[in-house]
Design a protein around this motif. Structure first.
Motif, PDB file in Angstrom:
ATOM      1  N   LYS A 162       0.829  -1.208   0.000  1.00 15.14           N
ATOM      2  CA  LYS A 162       0.000   0.000   0.000  1.00 15.14           C
ATOM      3  C   LYS A 162       0.864   1.259   0.000  1.00 15.14           C
ATOM      4  CE  LYS A 162      -2.223   1.015   3.763  1.00 15.14           C
ATOM      5  NZ  LYS A 162      -3.241   0.866   4.797  1.00 15.14           N
ATOM      6  N   LEU A 194       2.233   1.780  -3.457  1.00 11.50           N
ATOM      7  CA  LEU A 194       1.233   2.221  -4.433  1.00 11.50           C
ATOM      8  C   LEU A 194       0.906   3.700  -4.244  1.00 11.50           C
ATOM      9  CD1 LEU A 194      -1.116  -0.887  -4.373  1.00 11.50           C
ATOM     10  CD2 LEU A 194       0.382  -0.207  -6.237  1.00 11.50           C
ATOM     11  N   ILE A 224      -6.112   1.392  -4.987  1.00  9.45           N
ATOM     12  CA  ILE A 224      -5.199   0.892  -3.949  1.00  9.45           C
ATOM     13  C   ILE A 224      -5.988   0.070  -2.938  1.00  9.45           C
ATOM     14  CG2 ILE A 224      -3.693   1.551  -2.021  1.00  9.45           C
ATOM     15  CD1 ILE A 224      -2.834   3.984  -3.544  1.00  9.45           C
TER      16      ILE A 224
END
Lengths: 458, 136
Positions: free
Chosen positions: B23, B26, B36
């Motif tokens: 995460k 991203l 995401i």
């Protein structure tokens, strides 16, 4: 001020900053770097939580405030302060004496902001009932948390409750009360007393509002000192009529669980920004059960632990809890005139939508961002992973990211330099000059009066 | 950009580590927040599946400018009937796992919902490989 430009209350005094790593290490958003022996705050990443200010051993980070003399230009001089302020005074001073001291300082009217809290409470309840798409609802009470979500958890901005904070409630209420007494709007000067720097930023450049309603801001610690100077332990005039709209719920509002206790079947309260971050990570991954309401506060013990509070946070909470017991709960004031006439006030508590402002992207162009990420990943292989901060970045990963963004160099890492010296790739004097560039000339010479030395600031 | 993570079967305290790391990256790539979210939810489900059912596993992540490919490879009991396992509410999780709040039988269904391509290969008694592709 346009809402798109962010105001930051924190300023670093270049004369005082000694260039250490305390602030940089505690910053929850990695917004601080040390350059040329001075700390620098990256504005796009700063959420105004004030942790750096707390950590600074030489008090080089300060908060700008308005000059108290500014109040004299108004006929009606209103001091608006959160109830939490009362909690930090020693118990021998009564509420009446504190109010009397505020009038003595030069204010003409005293208002605690959390009144009549029932209006805000009902407004939030209504919002939560009507808007059901993004759960859990997240309180917008703490401005540092709102900014944190905007920059780091953009997908959660839609969960933020579109209602304003108690200082807006208190301000609008004070204006309407004074108007009833015959005051004209331009004659009224509203001065908000803030327990933290995040509230300053939110008052000066509000998120989710067009413009701020307050005419000036006073730091609570500065006002505390003034009140302590002016306060008299003798009988003070009875000012309880000025608190007739204050309730138990209002007094407790800014403390931990002050909001969570009212909303939803399943609600949670989290205080301390690092705790909040750990939780938001999970929330974003949908690793948490179905919650209705989240109260998130940047400071430990919420506003009682505000950066500009003078008293001990636990004693403050204790005094406020005892104070709250003497006041009626908000529902008992449901039928007072103030609440009944609240239609207009209620309308004013509705805030604009809060937009995400992600601040961790490496490059606006995705292919270039990916390339930078690849490079950072390769750089990491060469860095020691000690996260010492001697490069002026909070950890090795951050240094690698700074390098690919062009704001740092390989030679910023003192361990890499050591290795290069060992391998004869760089001269000792060149390596030393590099370190001095980062931390300032003559920064490393023996000096028994060096600021920030042992025990200073603790 | 390639990443690799190891997962230890039965150890719930590290479940979610890989999804949080992915995460973070991203976000650095500036991927749309909703996108995401889907990727992370699917990956987290995959991580928990390995922790809850398998003995050990690996996660291989490959990020490209327009897509992310995630492979979750485990050594474990395998899935005898993949179609059945895909159904919402179907679960073979043990009582202990359910008591920890996992094993509601939404894992694979949730993964399917949150990915653009999902392929599952499994050999009973050996293990399972889940491949997920998300396009940005």
């Amino acid at each position: 001020m346009s809402p798109s430009k962010r105001y930051h209350a924190l300023t670093i005094d270049e004369q005082t900053c000694i260039g250490c790593t305390h602030c940089m290490k505690v910053c929850p958003t990695e917004a601080i770097r040390v350059v040329g022996g001075l700390a620098e705050i990256r504005e796009d990443r700063c959420v105004d939580c004030g942790h750096c200010m707390r950590a600074c051993p030489v008090k080089a980070i300060y908060v700008e405030q308005d000059d108290l003399k500014k109040i004299q230009t108004f006929k009606y001089r209103v001091v608006l302060f959160p109830a939490v302020m009362i909690g930090q005074f020693p118990e021998k001073y009564t509420e009446d004496q504190i109010y009397a001291a505020l009038l003595k300082i030069g204010f003409t009217h005293v208002f605690e902001v959390e009144q009549p809290i029932g209006i805000l409470k009902n407004s939030i309840k209504e919002y939560c009932r009507k808007s059901t798409t993004h759960r859990p609802h997240i309180s917008t009470f703490c401005p540092a948390i709102v900014r944190l979500i905007q920059i780091r958890y953009p997908s959660l901005t839609e969960n933020l409750i579109r209602r304003k904070a108690p200082h807006d409630l208190g301000a609008h209420f004070a204006i309407s009360e004074l108007k009833k007494q015959g005051a004209k709007e331009e004659e009224i000067g509203l001065f908000y007393v803030t327990p933290c720097n995040a509230k300053i930023s939110s008052v000066k450049s509000p998120v989710g509002e067009k413009e701020s309603i307050v005419d000036g801001i006073i730091n609570m610690n500065a006002l505390y000192n003034k009140v302590m100077k002016a306060i008299d332990t003798k009988e003070a005039p009875d000012t309880s009529s000025q608190r007739q709209n204050l309730t138990r719920d209002g007094i407790l509002w800014s403390l931990t669980r002050g909001e969570a206790r009212h909303f939803g079947e399943r609600s949670m309260a989290i205080d301390g920004i690092h705790n909040v971050i750990r939780f938001l990570e999970r929330l974003e991954n949908e690793e948490v059960p179905n919650l209705d309401f989240l109260e998130l506060r940047a400071c430990d013990q919420s506003c009682a632990g505000g950066i500009m509070m003078t008293g001990n946070r636990f004693l403050t909470v204790e005094r406020l809890e005892r104070r709250a017991r003497r006041y009626a709960p908000a529902w008992k004031l449901q039928n007072t005139q103030a609440v009944k006439e609240s239609k207009e006030l209620k309308q004013k508590l509705i805030a604009d939508q809060i937009i995400p402002k992600p601040a961790f992207c490496l490059d606006p162009d995705r292919e270039r961002a990916l390339e930078k990420m690849n490079r950072a990943q390769r750089i990491i292989c060469f860095l020691p992973g000690i996260d010492c901060g001697a490069c002026g970045a909070p950890n090795c990963q951050a240094l690698a990211e700074d390098m690919v963004s062009g704001t740092a160099k390989m030679s910023d890492c003192v361990f890499l330099q050591q290795m290069w010296e060992n391998e004869g790739k760089i001269s000792t004097s060149k390596a030393f000059r590099n370190v001095e560039k980062k931390w300032g000339e003559q920064r490393f010479q023996a000096d028994c009066n060096k600021r920030g030395k042992r025990n200073e600031g603790f | 950009m390639k990443l690799e993570f190891n997962i230890e079967g039965g150890n719930f305290s590290w479940a979610g580590h890989a999804s949080s790391e992915v995460k973070k990256m991203l976000k650095q790539l500036g991927i749309d927040a909703r996108c995401i979210k889907s990727i992370v939810i699917a990956l987290y489900e995959g991580e928990v599946n390995v922790v809850a059912h398998a003995y050990e596993g690996r996660i291989l992540v490959q990020m490209e400018p327009h897509k992310i490919t995630t492979e979750i490879i485990d050594k474990g009991p395998g899935i005898p009937d993949i179609e059945l396992a895909m159904q919402e509410g179907y679960s073979t999780a043990s009582k202990e796992v359910r008591e920890m709040g996992f094993g509601a039988g939404m894992g694979l269904a949730n993964m399917k919902k949150n990915t653009d391509e999902l392929t599952i290969e499994s050999t009973v008694g050996q293990g399972t490989t889940v491949k997920m592709v998300n396009y940005f």
